[in-house]
Scaffold this motif. Structure first.
Motif, short mmCIF file in Angstrom:
data_model
loop_
_atom_site.label_atom_id
_atom_site.label_comp_id
_atom_site.label_asym_id
_atom_site.label_seq_id
_atom_site.Cartn_x
_atom_site.Cartn_y
_atom_site.Cartn_z
N PRO A 52 8.11 -13.09 -15.91
CA PRO A 52 8.29 -11.63 -15.90
C PRO A 52 9.68 -11.23 -16.36
CG PRO A 52 8.38 -12.51 -13.68
CD PRO A 52 8.01 -13.66 -14.56
N HIS A 53 9.73 -10.06 -16.95
CA HIS A 53 10.98 -9.47 -17.44
C HIS A 53 10.99 -8.02 -16.97
CE1 HIS A 53 13.52 -7.94 -21.08
NE2 HIS A 53 14.22 -7.96 -19.96
N LEU A 54 12.02 -7.62 -16.21
CA LEU A 54 12.07 -6.30 -15.61
C LEU A 54 12.89 -5.34 -16.46
CD1 LEU A 54 11.50 -4.36 -13.23
CD2 LEU A 54 13.57 -5.27 -12.13
N LEU A 55 12.31 -4.18 -16.72
CA LEU A 55 13.03 -3.08 -17.37
C LEU A 55 13.33 -2.01 -16.32
CD1 LEU A 55 10.76 -2.65 -20.54
CD2 LEU A 55 12.78 -4.11 -20.29
N THR A 56 14.56 -1.56 -16.26
CA THR A 56 14.94 -0.52 -15.31
C THR A 56 15.64 0.61 -16.05
OG1 THR A 56 17.11 -1.51 -14.83
CG2 THR A 56 15.24 -2.23 -13.46
N ALA A 57 15.92 1.68 -15.31
CA ALA A 57 16.71 2.81 -15.83
C ALA A 57 17.59 3.29 -14.69
CB ALA A 57 15.80 3.92 -16.33
N GLN A 114 17.85 -0.94 -8.15
CA GLN A 114 18.12 -2.07 -7.27
C GLN A 114 16.88 -2.45 -6.46
OE1 GLN A 114 21.25 -1.31 -4.46
NE2 GLN A 114 21.37 -3.43 -3.76
N LEU A 115 16.15 -1.44 -6.01
CA LEU A 115 14.93 -1.70 -5.23
C LEU A 115 13.90 -2.45 -6.07
CD1 LEU A 115 13.17 0.80 -2.90
CD2 LEU A 115 11.83 -0.34 -4.66
N LEU A 116 13.72 -2.04 -7.33
CA LEU A 116 12.77 -2.73 -8.19
C LEU A 116 13.19 -4.17 -8.46
CD1 LEU A 116 11.89 0.06 -10.79
CD2 LEU A 116 10.54 -0.72 -8.84
N THR A 117 14.48 -4.39 -8.64
CA THR A 117 14.97 -5.75 -8.87
C THR A 117 14.63 -6.65 -7.68
OG1 THR A 117 16.77 -4.89 -10.23
CG2 THR A 117 17.02 -7.13 -9.38
N GLN A 118 14.84 -6.13 -6.48
CA GLN A 118 14.53 -6.91 -5.28
C GLN A 118 13.03 -7.12 -5.12
OE1 GLN A 118 16.39 -4.56 -2.23
NE2 GLN A 118 18.46 -5.26 -2.72
N ALA A 119 12.23 -6.08 -5.41
CA ALA A 119 10.78 -6.19 -5.24
C ALA A 119 10.18 -7.20 -6.20
CB ALA A 119 10.13 -4.82 -5.43
N VAL A 120 10.63 -7.20 -7.45
CA VAL A 120 10.09 -8.14 -8.44
C VAL A 120 10.55 -9.55 -8.13
CG1 VAL A 120 10.09 -8.76 -10.88
CG2 VAL A 120 9.86 -6.38 -10.20
N ALA A 121 11.79 -9.69 -7.68
CA ALA A 121 12.28 -11.03 -7.33
C ALA A 121 11.48 -11.60 -6.16
CB ALA A 121 13.76 -10.96 -6.98
N VAL A 134 7.58 -3.90 -15.45
CA VAL A 134 7.60 -5.35 -15.44
C VAL A 134 6.79 -5.83 -16.64
CG1 VAL A 134 7.14 -7.45 -14.13
CG2 VAL A 134 7.69 -5.32 -12.93
N VAL A 135 7.45 -6.56 -17.52
CA VAL A 135 6.80 -7.09 -18.72
C VAL A 135 6.46 -8.56 -18.48
CG1 VAL A 135 6.99 -7.44 -21.21
CG2 VAL A 135 8.14 -5.49 -20.13
N VAL A 136 5.19 -8.88 -18.58
CA VAL A 136 4.74 -10.26 -18.38
C VAL A 136 4.81 -10.99 -19.72
CG1 VAL A 136 2.86 -11.75 -17.61
CG2 VAL A 136 3.26 -9.55 -16.49
N THR A 137 5.59 -12.04 -19.78
CA THR A 137 5.76 -12.84 -21.01
C THR A 137 5.41 -14.30 -20.72
OG1 THR A 137 8.06 -13.44 -20.58
CG2 THR A 137 7.67 -11.30 -21.62
N PRO A 138 5.22 -15.11 -21.76
CA PRO A 138 4.96 -16.54 -21.52
C PRO A 138 6.07 -17.23 -20.74
CG PRO A 138 4.39 -15.94 -23.77
CD PRO A 138 5.07 -14.75 -23.18
N GLU A 157 0.83 -1.21 0.00
CA GLU A 157 0.00 0.00 0.00
C GLU A 157 0.86 1.26 0.00
OE1 GLU A 157 -3.70 1.96 2.54
OE2 GLU A 157 -2.85 0.03 3.11
N GLY A 158 0.61 2.12 -0.98
CA GLY A 158 1.31 3.39 -1.05
C GLY A 158 2.70 3.32 -1.63
N ALA A 159 3.20 2.14 -1.97
CA ALA A 159 4.58 2.02 -2.44
C ALA A 159 4.70 2.34 -3.92
CB ALA A 159 5.11 0.62 -2.16
#
Length: 344
Positions: free
Chosen positions: A103-108, A117-124, A96-100, A69-71
């Protein structure tokens, strides 16, 4: 015992000692709060994040991310191409791209290595136990010379100090009106050229258009210097102190340059983007790494600070009363001062 002077009684020495003893701890507490509080409370707050892919497949992932919530502020995209464009345009920090295949994460990381780095950890963390690692593509990477973004984050304070120094020196040296404005803008332009030569040509931490980066650095210094000079024109010497408080004690730690404004506790993240250090850092990121995407807002903030500051300097100079006709600027000695001292 009170000390007297030619201009009248001054504050007693005991009160001055007490003032120093009280003011120094208060300033230290303010500085610790401004610098330590945002760093201790860093966390995603409505962080723009994209989710791309077929609606049926992306919905579960979107719900799991929304459970924080709120993140995150979720943005939906039809496919990976649209998500990549959104990342390059600074609409989102990643997607986050959902593929067959999963998931595949795009960052900048150029937008913020900390957020990447935070997004990488959150998606993992959203992946089932035993699932393969989520592949990550850095769409807009940081320069090789500044992979962690440390040099970029450290550039905000020197620009703020240069602007404060320029505004204070112009004010205290007695420059007024057009000469004061010329000194402010000239100093800012030279700082911009010097900064681009160091950060781009020598260190290689900026990779955009050289002249555009020099212009951003110059505009940032002009905003700070113009603001300090304008506050001095309106409030006197206390205006310089107010400028230092706004730019150094608040603007620097609230800028989000070392992380991201969306990681700072509110209202620090919002306030920081309305002060020159935060706006300057955001504008420099846009120009140096994203071909100017997202530059309009920060450029407007910096321009307002610079224009309002130099306008205050010019208006204050015009309102200063001119010497009366037939009088000279030099003070006329009084009769008591001109009369010879009586002989003993």
């Amino acid at each position: 015992m009170a000390v007297t002077s030619a201009s009248g009684p001054t504050v007693p020495a005991s009160r001055r000692v007490l003032a120093v003893m009280v003011m120094v701890p208060l300033l230290a507490a303010l500085a610790l709060w401004a610098f330590a509080w945002p760093a201790a409370r860093m966390a995603p707050r409505d962080l723009p994040l994209g989710v791309a892919g077929p609606a049926a497949a992306a919905a579960p992932l979107e719900q799991r991310l929304a459970s924080h919530e709120g993140a995150f502020e979720i943005h939906r995209y039809a496919d990976e191409a649209a998500a990549r464009t959104a990342v390059r345009d600074r609409e989102v920090y990643g997607a986050v791209v959902v593929t067959p295949q999963g998931p595949h994460l795009l960052t900048a990381s150029a937008a913020s290595p900390v957020v990447a780095q935070l997004l990488t950890q959150a998606v993992a963390a959203q992946s089932p136990p035993g699932a393969p690692a989520v592949p990550v593509t850095d769409v807009v990477p940081t320069p090789a010379a500044d992979a962690r973004g440390a040099a970029f984050g450290a550039s905000v304070l020197p620009l703020a100090l240069a602007g404060v120094a320029a505004g204070a020196l112009v004010s205290l040296s007695g420059l007024r009106g057009g000469r004061a404005v010329t000194a402010v803008l000239g100093a800012a332009a030279l700082v911009g050229l010097t900064g681009a030569a160091l950060a781009h040509s020598w260190l290689g931490v900026l990779t955009g258009n050289w002249w555009a980066e020099a212009g951003v650095l110059a505009l940032t210094v002009a905003a700070v210097a113009g603001g300090v000079a304008g506050l001095h024109a309106l409030l006197g010497k206390s205006g310089i102190g107010l400028g230092v408080l706004l730019v150094v004690l608040l603007g620097n730690p609230f800028s989000g340059a070392a992380g991201a404004p969306h990681l700072l506790p509110e209202p620090a993240g919002l306030v920081g983007q309305w002060l020159p250090p935060g706006a300057g850092g955001s504008l420099l990121r846009s120009v140096a790494f994203f071909d100017g995407a997202g530059a309009a807002g920060p450029a407007l903030v910096l321009s307002l600070w610079a224009v309002l500051g130099v306008t205050a300097v010019l208006v204050a100079d015009r309102r200063r009363p001119a010497p009366a006709a037939g009088t000279s600027a030099a003070p006329v000695p009084s009769q008591a001062a001109a009369a010879p001292a009586p002989r003993a």
